[in-house]
Enzyme design. Structure first.
Site, short mmCIF file in Angstrom:
data_model
loop_
_atom_site.label_atom_id
_atom_site.label_comp_id
_atom_site.label_asym_id
_atom_site.label_seq_id
_atom_site.Cartn_x
_atom_site.Cartn_y
_atom_site.Cartn_z
N CYS A 111 1.02 -1.28 0.07
CA CYS A 111 0.05 0.19 -0.05
C CYS A 111 0.92 1.13 0.06
O CYS A 111 1.32 1.37 0.93
CB CYS A 111 -1.12 -0.08 1.27
SG CYS A 111 -2.07 1.50 1.19
N GLU B 67 -3.68 1.31 -5.98
CA GLU B 67 -2.90 0.20 -6.36
C GLU B 67 -2.60 0.55 -8.13
O GLU B 67 -3.34 1.08 -8.88
CB GLU B 67 -3.25 -1.20 -6.06
CG GLU B 67 -2.20 -2.24 -6.14
CD GLU B 67 -0.87 -1.79 -5.40
OE1 GLU B 67 0.09 -1.29 -6.08
OE2 GLU B 67 -1.00 -1.93 -4.41
#
Length: 220
Positions: A2, A105
């Site tokens: 992340c 992402e």
């Protein structure tokens, strides 16, 4: 992993959601492009109750001589967090929750271009984190990292890793308020928890800002 996220919940609403006392130096919200090494919102537990505080996103082990004294540790792998020297004490003693509205992402196309995806739930998410107070030249600096694990089935289409997401019913356990057993929480989220869609490549810049960063990409 992340590496970028968004937080749009007002500070007072965040404090109320987590039943936490807010600090006076919390980062400004909304922020649709939260980047590593910046200050982020963190929920800590403790004898005096929960606190919503500001911490540097980028965990600094005690042996770092400077903030850039080693690799940038924005994530901690669930599979090794209990044994890695940088994280093992924090994993046992200094766990925290990191509120987000959603996170980003990236995938690559056949030309090697990086295309961002915005991943979110039906409401705010609480990511598992660990924190460390680092002794800097100008005093202590509280720093943190997001715990990650293997992606669930839907997320694996985008990336092989994802942050550990702690459900409301497990917040107390992760924060150490409900005894031992937090290790069992370091798993991938249920397949039906998250949704995702592609967004504009503008968010590839860490200087980009504004709510349009999380608008679905207009493929037309």
């Amino acid at each position: 992993m992340c590496g970028r996220f968004a937080i749009t919940l007002p500070n007072d609403a965040m404090a109320q959601l987590f039943s936490a006392s807010p600090a006076n130096d919390l980062p400004e919200v909304p922020n649709y492009n939260v980047c590593p090494t910046t200050q982020i919102h963190v929920v800590q537990g403790g004898e005096g109750g929960r606190r919503l505080v500001s911490m540097r996103w980028g965990f600094l082990p005690h042996w770092y001589k400077a903030p850039d004294g080693g690799p940038l540790l924005i994530n901690a792998r669930a599979e090794t967090i209990a044994t890695k020297p940088a994280f093992r004490d924090a994993c046992r003693q200094r766990r925290c929750l990191i509120p987000v509205t959603g996170f980003y992402e990236w995938t690559k196309d056949e030309d090697g271009l990086r295309w961002p995806w915005y991943i979110h739930g039906e409401g705010p998410l609480a990511l598992a984190g660990v924190w460390q107070s680092w002794k800097g030249e100008n005093g202590p600096v509280n720093t943190c990292a997001i715990v990650t694990t293997g992606a669930n089935r839907p997320m694996s289409a985008i990336h092989h890793r994802m942050p550990v997401i702690v459900g409301h019913e497990d917040w107390a356990l992760w924060l150490g308020e409900a005894g031992h057993g937090a290790a069992k929480l370091m798993t991938s989220a249920p397949d039906d928890l998250l949704s995702f869609y592609q967004v504009d490549r503008a968010v590839n810049s860490n200087r980009a800002a504004g709510p349009d960063l999380i608008d679905p990409l207009d493929e037309g």
